[in-house]
Design a protein around this motif. Structure first.
Motif, mmCIF file in Angstrom:
data_model
loop_
_atom_site.group_PDB
_atom_site.id
_atom_site.type_symbol
_atom_site.label_atom_id
_atom_site.label_comp_id
_atom_site.label_asym_id
_atom_site.label_seq_id
_atom_site.Cartn_x
_atom_site.Cartn_y
_atom_site.Cartn_z
ATOM 1 N N VAL A 169 0.859 -1.188 0.000
ATOM 2 C CA VAL A 169 0.000 0.000 0.000
ATOM 3 C C VAL A 169 0.892 1.234 0.000
ATOM 4 O O VAL A 169 1.947 1.254 0.648
ATOM 5 C CB VAL A 169 -0.927 0.019 1.232
ATOM 6 N N SER A 170 0.483 2.261 -0.711
ATOM 7 C CA SER A 170 1.260 3.491 -0.800
ATOM 8 C C SER A 170 1.379 4.165 0.568
ATOM 9 O O SER A 170 0.462 4.116 1.391
ATOM 10 C CB SER A 170 0.594 4.449 -1.792
ATOM 11 N N HIS A 171 2.529 4.808 0.788
ATOM 12 C CA HIS A 171 2.748 5.569 2.014
ATOM 13 C C HIS A 171 2.370 7.043 1.850
ATOM 14 O O HIS A 171 2.591 7.840 2.766
ATOM 15 C CB HIS A 171 4.217 5.466 2.448
ATOM 16 N N SER A 172 1.818 7.404 0.719
ATOM 17 C CA SER A 172 1.427 8.797 0.492
ATOM 18 C C SER A 172 0.288 9.183 1.424
ATOM 19 O O SER A 172 -0.442 8.322 1.938
ATOM 20 C CB SER A 172 1.008 9.007 -0.965
ATOM 21 N N GLN A 173 0.114 10.478 1.619
ATOM 22 C CA GLN A 173 -0.856 10.963 2.580
ATOM 23 C C GLN A 173 -2.146 11.416 1.915
ATOM 24 O O GLN A 173 -2.147 11.937 0.801
ATOM 25 C CB GLN A 173 -0.275 12.112 3.409
ATOM 26 N N ILE A 174 -3.243 11.199 2.643
ATOM 27 C CA ILE A 174 -4.542 11.737 2.255
ATOM 28 C C ILE A 174 -4.820 12.930 3.155
ATOM 29 O O ILE A 174 -4.744 12.812 4.385
ATOM 30 C CB ILE A 174 -5.645 10.676 2.426
ATOM 31 N N SER A 212 -1.692 9.003 6.560
ATOM 32 C CA SER A 212 -0.964 8.090 5.695
ATOM 33 C C SER A 212 -1.903 6.978 5.223
ATOM 34 O O SER A 212 -2.663 6.409 6.010
ATOM 35 C CB SER A 212 0.223 7.488 6.449
ATOM 36 N N GLN A 213 -1.831 6.655 3.936
ATOM 37 C CA GLN A 213 -2.708 5.615 3.394
ATOM 38 C C GLN A 213 -2.478 4.270 4.070
ATOM 39 O O GLN A 213 -3.434 3.554 4.379
ATOM 40 C CB GLN A 213 -2.479 5.482 1.887
ATOM 41 N N ILE A 214 -1.222 3.932 4.313
ATOM 42 C CA ILE A 214 -0.930 2.644 4.916
ATOM 43 C C ILE A 214 -1.441 2.588 6.358
ATOM 44 O O ILE A 214 -1.964 1.563 6.814
ATOM 45 C CB ILE A 214 0.595 2.333 4.864
ATOM 46 N N HIS A 215 -1.341 3.702 7.094
ATOM 47 C CA HIS A 215 -1.877 3.738 8.457
ATOM 48 C C HIS A 215 -3.392 3.616 8.449
ATOM 49 O O HIS A 215 -3.987 2.951 9.310
ATOM 50 C CB HIS A 215 -1.465 5.030 9.167
ATOM 51 N N LEU A 216 -4.020 4.260 7.469
ATOM 52 C CA LEU A 216 -5.478 4.184 7.366
ATOM 53 C C LEU A 216 -5.922 2.757 7.042
ATOM 54 O O LEU A 216 -6.878 2.244 7.643
ATOM 55 C CB LEU A 216 -5.974 5.152 6.290
ATOM 56 N N ILE A 217 -5.222 2.106 6.102
ATOM 57 C CA ILE A 217 -5.538 0.717 5.763
ATOM 58 C C ILE A 217 -5.333 -0.182 6.981
ATOM 59 O O ILE A 217 -6.150 -1.082 7.259
ATOM 60 C CB ILE A 217 -4.664 0.230 4.587
#
Length: 289
Positions: free
Chosen positions: A123-128, A136-141
């Protein structure tokens, strides 16, 4: 204000991982009355095994294989290490889980040479950006996966025959056995499910940090305060406790001093033990002596 909101979001997302690890500990304690001190090391071994499978078979097959092997690992641990101690003093069981933690740590160091095993960027580490708060996308996932595991476990625990058997066993081992429930089988499935959950947590941590190493076992220690805060016998308490520890850790590190992030969970642990030793949702048991 934005900084505080950012710390809050980060704390909740991190706390969901603590809650997931805490759930594995609570499941075992609730059914078997064994506090598993080796949950952090089980997490390490599960993560290392998964990275090995990924390197050989690719991401999809590697993840599935890692989860299956972790489930089987739980069955093996229960059968070889814990079942012979049924009926023995609780101290013997505690020492077994402590010995198991060091044995698994040694296996990890010997088998994988104490090096960081890289995880692919699933999963991308880019931010939303939500307003001015970045997630962070990965934290959200990871948060969504953790919450999904809790929901699935709640459904399993209340709706399936095995789940009901686990609930009955948690209440009274002898009564459950008298009704035809295979208590030893329940014990085995409890350990298997706990190791499966540990593997899920290891995968999430590997995706967030980019790899798995023996030092990750320290995060298992942070799950202990989450368990105590929520209550040793409460799965919802594990969620609340994990999120609370994540929030307090983030606030202490961001608002006071970064070094407090590592010690805040244990200050909270001591405070809860002084004030409410059974935790927020734990059962107060009064034993006649």
């Amino acid at each position: 204000m934005i900084f505080f909101l950012q710390l809050t979001v980060t704390g909740i997302l991190t706390g969901s991982i603590y809650a997931l690890i805490a759930l594995g500990i609570v499941i075992i304690y609730k059914a078997t009355r064994v506090f598993n001190f080796a949950q952090g090391e089980v997490l390490i071994i599960s993560g290392l095994i998964t990275t090995t499978f990924i390197s050989f078979f690719g991401i999809a097959i590697g993840l599935i294989s890692g989860l299956i092997v972790s489930f089987l690992l739980g069955l093996i641990i229960e059968r070889l290490a814990l079942r012979p101690l049924i009926g023995q003093p609780i101290l013997a069981t505690i020492m077994m889980t402590l010995g198991l933690s060091w044995a698994l740590r040694g296996i990890g160091a010997i088998g994988w040479q104490s090096t960081i095993r890289q995880f692919p960027e699933i999963v991308s580490h880019s931010q939303i950006m939500i307003g001015e708060v970045g997630i962070s996308q990965i934290h959200l996932i990871a948060f969504l996966v953790s919450m999904s595991v809790f929901v699935l476990f709640a459904i399993f625990f209340k709706k399936t025959k095995l789940g009901l058997g686990m609930r009955a066993t948690a209440e009274n081992h002898q009564f459950a056995q008298s009704t035809g429930i295979n208590v030893k089988g329940v014990f085995a499935m409890t350990w298997a499910i706990s190791c499966f959950i540990a593997c899920v947590a290891a995968i999430l941590l590997g995706c967030i940090g980019g790899g798995i190493s023996p030092t990750v076992s320290m995060i298992g220690l942070k799950a202990f305060p989450a368990v105590i805060v929520g209550g040793l016998e409460s799965a919802p308490g594990a969620v609340i406790g994990g999120l609370a520890i994540g929030l307090l850790e983030s606030w202490a590190g961001g608002l006071i001093h970064p070094s407090l992030m590592e010690v805040t969970p244990y200050f909270v642990l001591l405070l809860v033990l002084f004030i409410k030793p059974y935790g927020l949702f734990g059962l107060v048991r009064i034993e006649r002596v």
